[in-house]
Write an enzyme that holds these catalytic residues in place. Structure first.
Site, PDB file in Angstrom:
ATOM      1  N   THR A 192       0.822  -1.198   0.000  1.00 53.25           N
ATOM      2  CA  THR A 192       0.000   0.000   0.000  1.00 53.25           C
ATOM      3  C   THR A 192       0.859   1.252   0.000  1.00 53.25           C
ATOM      4  OG1 THR A 192      -0.121  -0.003   2.433  1.00 53.25           O
ATOM      5  CG2 THR A 192      -1.903  -1.122   1.230  1.00 53.25           C
ATOM      6  N   GLU A 204      -4.717   4.105   3.250  1.00 57.07           N
ATOM      7  CA  GLU A 204      -3.843   3.056   2.729  1.00 57.07           C
ATOM      8  C   GLU A 204      -4.367   2.641   1.360  1.00 57.07           C
ATOM      9  OE1 GLU A 204      -2.409   0.363   6.311  1.00 57.07           O
ATOM     10  OE2 GLU A 204      -4.573   0.744   6.456  1.00 57.07           O
TER      11      GLU A 204
END
Length: 219
Positions: A43, A117
């Site tokens: 991420t 994220e």
């Protein structure tokens, strides 16, 4: 547009449009290093603190939309190595599934602040390197589910894989796919500062979904 919405309802596709499109732009933080190492889903993270607590008004949960990692090679000097500029996958618009929250499944290691994220949905080799310190643009237009605490990492990984699949399907619908044409994403070499807050380093804005989408459909 209406056909896509009707089909989504008929098929009970697990997503809904947001009232406001959320545009975020800021430098990618190193985060907690868990997405790729523990979950196999790397991420790119944007901490809440970058946006003067703007995310306090955004419910925790899993969102989807479009992402761009800006190509900063234009500011790279001639003396720099070629590896530091023109990295593959920059200035391209990618599908993204995005968690906004605290990662509650990591018991005792939850995020100290609400963070964004973003997992860019790409194939292996589509993007070179990580994004730490590089500037990312996110345009979030849909919502999948609330953030949840899972009993085990396998359950979390299964949920993430479902989120990725659902985000990919949703972004293929014309109502979401049309947002790829947003100048915020397309003109990523142009300076941008969101109208809702922030500065030239990191900023954000909330734009009414219906008004924004009507511009793309010429209504």
């Amino acid at each position: 547009k209406d056909i896509d919405i009707a089909n989504a309802c008929a098929k009970k596709v697990p997503h809904r449009t947001l009232m406001d499109i959320i545009r975020l732009r800021g430098p990618v933080d190193s985060g907690y290093g868990r997405g790729g190492k523990k979950l196999g889903v790397p991420t790119a993270n944007l901490p809440c603190s970058l946006f003067s607590n703007a995310l306090n008004t955004v419910p925790t949960g899993v969102y989807f939309g479009w992402a761009v990692i800006e190509d900063n090679s234009s500011s790279t000097s001639d003396d720099d190595d070629d590896d530091d500029c023109c990295k593959k996958g920059r200035n391209l618009i990618h599908k993204a599934v995005v968690n906004v929250g605290y990662s509650p499944t990591f018991d005792g290691e939850e995020n100290k602040e609400k963070i964004v994220e973003a997992h860019l949905i790409v194939n292996d080799g589509d993007i070179d390197g990580d994004f730490y310190g590089e500037t990312m643009r996110l345009s979030l237009s849909g919502f999948l589910r609330p953030e949840m605490k899972f009993n085990s990492f396998p359950e979390l990984i299964e949920a993430i894989n479902n989120d990725v699949a659902n985000a990919k399907d949703a972004l293929d619908l014309s109502i979401f796919e049309s947002l790829r044409a947003d100048s915020f994403l397309v003109d990523c070499n142009q300076d941008w500062m969101g109208s809702s807050g922030g500065d030239r380093n990191a900023s954000y804005e909330f734009m009414n979904f219906k008004e924004t989408i009507s511009e793309f459909y010429g209504q």
